[in-house]
Design a protein around this motif. Sequence first.
Motif, PDB file in Angstrom:
ATOM      1  N   GLY A  19      34.859 -20.756  13.348  1.00 36.90           N
ATOM      2  CA  GLY A  19      35.236 -20.045  12.134  1.00 36.90           C
ATOM      3  C   GLY A  19      34.127 -20.018  11.110  1.00 36.90           C
ATOM      4  N   SER A 118      40.044 -19.337  16.345  1.00 39.51           N
ATOM      5  CA  SER A 118      39.671 -19.350  14.932  1.00 39.51           C
ATOM      6  C   SER A 118      40.062 -18.046  14.241  1.00 39.51           C
ATOM      7  CB  SER A 118      38.167 -19.584  14.795  1.00 39.51           C
ATOM      8  OG  SER A 118      37.780 -19.552  13.446  1.00 39.51           O
ATOM      9  N   THR A 122      42.834 -17.459  11.148  1.00 42.65           N
ATOM     10  CA  THR A 122      42.414 -16.807   9.912  1.00 42.65           C
ATOM     11  C   THR A 122      43.272 -15.581   9.601  1.00 42.65           C
ATOM     12  OG1 THR A 122      40.135 -17.534  10.281  1.00 42.65           O
ATOM     13  CG2 THR A 122      40.471 -15.735   8.713  1.00 42.65           C
TER      14      THR A 122
END
Length: 203
Positions: A19, A118, A122
Amino acid sequence: MSLGLYLHRASPVHAVPAGAKMLGLLAVGTGLVFFHALPVLGGVLGVSLGLHALARLRAREVWPLLRPALFVLGPLFVLHTLLSGWGTALEAVLRLAVLLLLATLVTLTTRASDMLASLERTLRPLRWLGVSPARLSLLLSLTLRFIPLLATWLHEIREAQRVRGLESHPFAVLVPLLVKTLRTADQLADAIDARCFDPEEPS
């Protein structure tokens, strides 16, 4: 078929979470839009090359992925020079070179599974807007990984055409590249179906 371009190394760059690396790539790509000074762009280019060295990526591993970009950056520089001058042309080429270097760095130092997980975390808030985080994260991660893969295919096609005496026809590469891309997309879709991937399944 395989999209696995990840190269395992014991390096600080590999240890950075997926990320953080993708967020950094987004931040740099956005920042380059607002910075036009050649010293700044040159400095960012130098940092990008330094990160490749820090990741312990060998030139012979990275160069085949970057070399096809010369066939885009070269004509782009010439075109911008004719239209806007060499300064503007150099700015445009440096921006694209930095983005390509960083996208390649992220792809080679990040596992696809980490990238996908990731992105999905998000994008999870978008579920309230009716957007599937899993589907969107898969799309974004595959797009990122296809950048260096397309460069590799372009190089392979040009080499095959050179052997056949077709190197004088630069636009002839577009059709086989499109066919290869569509064929790989079909194979990738079949592989996803075979693994019973459900984009709506909660993680």
